[in-house]
Design a protein around this motif. Structure first.
Motif, PDB file in Angstrom:
ATOM      1  N   GLU A 193     -26.491 -52.960   2.241  1.00  0.00           N
ATOM      2  CA  GLU A 193     -25.847 -53.883   3.209  1.00  0.00           C
ATOM      3  C   GLU A 193     -24.893 -52.363   3.766  1.00  0.00           C
ATOM      4  O   GLU A 193     -24.140 -52.002   4.901  1.00  0.00           O
ATOM      5  CB  GLU A 193     -24.983 -54.563   3.436  1.00  0.00           C
ATOM      6  N   LEU A 194     -24.064 -51.455   2.899  1.00  0.00           N
ATOM      7  CA  LEU A 194     -22.837 -50.925   2.874  1.00  0.00           C
ATOM      8  C   LEU A 194     -24.082 -49.814   4.028  1.00  0.00           C
ATOM      9  O   LEU A 194     -22.944 -49.490   4.475  1.00  0.00           O
ATOM     10  CB  LEU A 194     -22.959 -49.718   1.373  1.00  0.00           C
ATOM     11  N   LEU A 195     -24.687 -48.821   3.288  1.00  0.00           N
ATOM     12  CA  LEU A 195     -25.100 -47.850   4.003  1.00  0.00           C
ATOM     13  C   LEU A 195     -25.054 -47.920   5.906  1.00  0.00           C
ATOM     14  O   LEU A 195     -24.868 -47.858   6.922  1.00  0.00           O
ATOM     15  CB  LEU A 195     -26.559 -47.121   3.336  1.00  0.00           C
ATOM     16  N   ALA A 196     -26.358 -49.662   6.225  1.00  0.00           N
ATOM     17  CA  ALA A 196     -26.605 -50.305   7.278  1.00  0.00           C
ATOM     18  C   ALA A 196     -24.810 -50.399   8.224  1.00  0.00           C
ATOM     19  O   ALA A 196     -24.915 -50.305   9.375  1.00  0.00           O
ATOM     20  CB  ALA A 196     -27.098 -51.109   7.242  1.00  0.00           C
ATOM     21  N   LEU A 197     -24.283 -50.930   6.798  1.00  0.00           N
ATOM     22  CA  LEU A 197     -23.071 -51.234   8.272  1.00  0.00           C
ATOM     23  C   LEU A 197     -22.229 -49.437   8.059  1.00  0.00           C
ATOM     24  O   LEU A 197     -21.923 -50.061   9.591  1.00  0.00           O
ATOM     25  CB  LEU A 197     -21.170 -52.080   7.472  1.00  0.00           C
ATOM     26  N   GLU A 206     -21.265 -43.259  -1.785  1.00  0.00           N
ATOM     27  CA  GLU A 206     -19.474 -42.004  -0.799  1.00  0.00           C
ATOM     28  C   GLU A 206     -19.176 -41.955   0.068  1.00  0.00           C
ATOM     29  O   GLU A 206     -18.430 -42.373   0.374  1.00  0.00           O
ATOM     30  CB  GLU A 206     -19.610 -40.814  -2.301  1.00  0.00           C
ATOM     31  N   GLN A 207     -20.459 -42.185   0.812  1.00  0.00           N
ATOM     32  CA  GLN A 207     -19.780 -40.904   2.341  1.00  0.00           C
ATOM     33  C   GLN A 207     -20.252 -42.445   2.612  1.00  0.00           C
ATOM     34  O   GLN A 207     -19.141 -42.607   4.109  1.00  0.00           O
ATOM     35  CB  GLN A 207     -21.335 -40.007   2.188  1.00  0.00           C
ATOM     36  N   GLY A 208     -20.849 -43.482   2.439  1.00  0.00           N
ATOM     37  CA  GLY A 208     -20.905 -44.753   3.394  1.00  0.00           C
ATOM     38  C   GLY A 208     -19.739 -45.419   3.051  1.00  0.00           C
ATOM     39  O   GLY A 208     -18.944 -46.174   4.499  1.00  0.00           O
ATOM     40  N   ALA A 209     -19.002 -45.502   2.094  1.00  0.00           N
ATOM     41  CA  ALA A 209     -18.010 -46.135   1.871  1.00  0.00           C
ATOM     42  C   ALA A 209     -17.070 -45.072   2.843  1.00  0.00           C
ATOM     43  O   ALA A 209     -15.650 -46.089   3.430  1.00  0.00           O
ATOM     44  CB  ALA A 209     -17.208 -46.231   0.761  1.00  0.00           C
ATOM     45  N   GLN A 210     -16.716 -44.202   2.557  1.00  0.00           N
ATOM     46  CA  GLN A 210     -15.693 -43.423   3.846  1.00  0.00           C
ATOM     47  C   GLN A 210     -15.748 -44.087   4.889  1.00  0.00           C
ATOM     48  O   GLN A 210     -14.358 -43.658   5.317  1.00  0.00           O
ATOM     49  CB  GLN A 210     -15.554 -41.954   2.709  1.00  0.00           C
ATOM     50  N   ALA A 211     -17.093 -44.260   5.167  1.00  0.00           N
ATOM     51  CA  ALA A 211     -16.459 -44.266   6.789  1.00  0.00           C
ATOM     52  C   ALA A 211     -16.272 -45.092   6.885  1.00  0.00           C
ATOM     53  O   ALA A 211     -15.741 -45.901   7.584  1.00  0.00           O
ATOM     54  CB  ALA A 211     -17.964 -44.664   7.360  1.00  0.00           C
TER      55      ALA A 211
END
Length: 314
Positions: A193-197, A206-211
């Motif tokens: 879900e993190l990367l999809a969002l 890390e990159q997904g969360a920072q985005a």
């Protein structure tokens, strides 16, 4: 007309489903029929599940929801009364069916789920605004993506205006507007879900969360199952890992994420700092997979404390 204010630590903008659970040897192929080993009808819905987990962790919980005027809906009302949850903001829709989730559980405890929200699809800003006074007086408001974005936006706007913390479990994953992310204090996706969002197909957590932090989220918590979870804050500091628990016997994982969300809301409502609140949520979610069904093994606060703070042997 608005309802009389209700005293609650946590308000849940909730979905309600009845879970129809079949235990099968493996995922079926398209067009294939499998014989199930067992079948159960159990309470479900991400919002209801999280509310029950939250109440069992000691919080005073109120629901904002919409259910059908049918046996499944009446079962929900009876369950919430039994769990000590205030359901005065639950709207009963005449002539409509309550939500249903069809769940396939595999031998390793993993599962696949299809949800038909029924009357819950009609939950929107109107029902939320009727509960505005209750939301404004709470400490935490939580929601998932099983309810409409209009309902969650309305609730989070009220919460933000009154300094109430907001917690969003973005499941099932769907695109979320920046307006909602900017109102979200704590976002709790799993890895997928993190990367999809974040809109990133090939990226690190890390990159997904920072985005997501750049889009206005206050804190991102990636849930990692038995590996625990990982926290990123919008202060630009390093991420914080919280260890999980490996339980010796796992019946199924249905409801584990909802237990995490509800237990996290309860810990935040009683004033735990976020890293410590995550320890409570991890422990409660681990205990929840030791029984069958979404709420069967959801632990009490005392049982969770016993795992986190075991009494030394005499």
């Amino acid at each position: 007309m608005a309802h009389e204010p209700i005293t609650a630590d946590v308000v849940c903008i909730a979905s309600w489903n009845t879970d129809l659970v079949s235990r099968v040897p493996r995922p079926p192929a398209r067009g294939e029929t499998l014989l199930a080993d067992a079948f159960d009808i159990t309470p479900g819905g991400k919002g209801s599940n999280a509310a029950i987990a939250c109440a069992r962790q000691g919080a005073r919980v109120a629901l904002v929801a919409r259910i059908g005027d049918d046996d499944f809906g009446r079962n929900g009302l009876q369950l919430w009364v039994a769990e000590g949850i205030d359901a005065r903001h639950v709207e009963v829709a005449p002539g409509e069916r309550s939500g249903v989730a069809q769940i396939l559980v595999y031998p390793d405890g993993d599962n696949s789920i299809a949800v038909a929200p029924g009357a819950g699809s009609g939950l929107g800003a109107r029902q939320v605004e009727a509960a505005a006074a209750t939301i404004a007086a709470a400490r935490v408001v939580m929601a998932s993506c099983e309810v409409s974005l209009d309902a969650t936006l309305a609730a989070f706007r009220i919460a933000r205006a009154h300094g109430v913390r907001t917690l969003l479990n973005p499941a099932p994953a769907r695109p979320l507007p920046d307006a909602l992310l900017a109102l979200t204090d704590v976002l709790t996706p799993n890895e997928t879900e993190l990367l999809a969002l974040a809109g990133l197909d090939r990226a690190t957590l890390e990159q997904g969360a920072q985005a997501l932090l750049r889009r206005g989220v206050g804190a991102v918590v990636a849930t990692l199952g038995a590996e625990g979870c990982r926290l990123w804050l919008d202060d630009g500091g390093a991420s914080h890992a919280v260890a999980g628990w490996r339980m010796p016997a796992v019946a199924d994982t249905v409801g584990a994420g909802d237990t995490f969300t509800g237990s996290l809301a309860a810990a935040l409502a009683r004033g735990e700092p976020l890293p410590q609140a995550l320890r409570w949520a991890n422990a409660a979610a681990a205990l929840s997979v030791t029984g069958r069904g979404a709420i069967g093994a959801m632990p009490t606060l005392a049982r969770t404390r016993a795992l986190l703070e075991p009494t030394p042997a005499a």
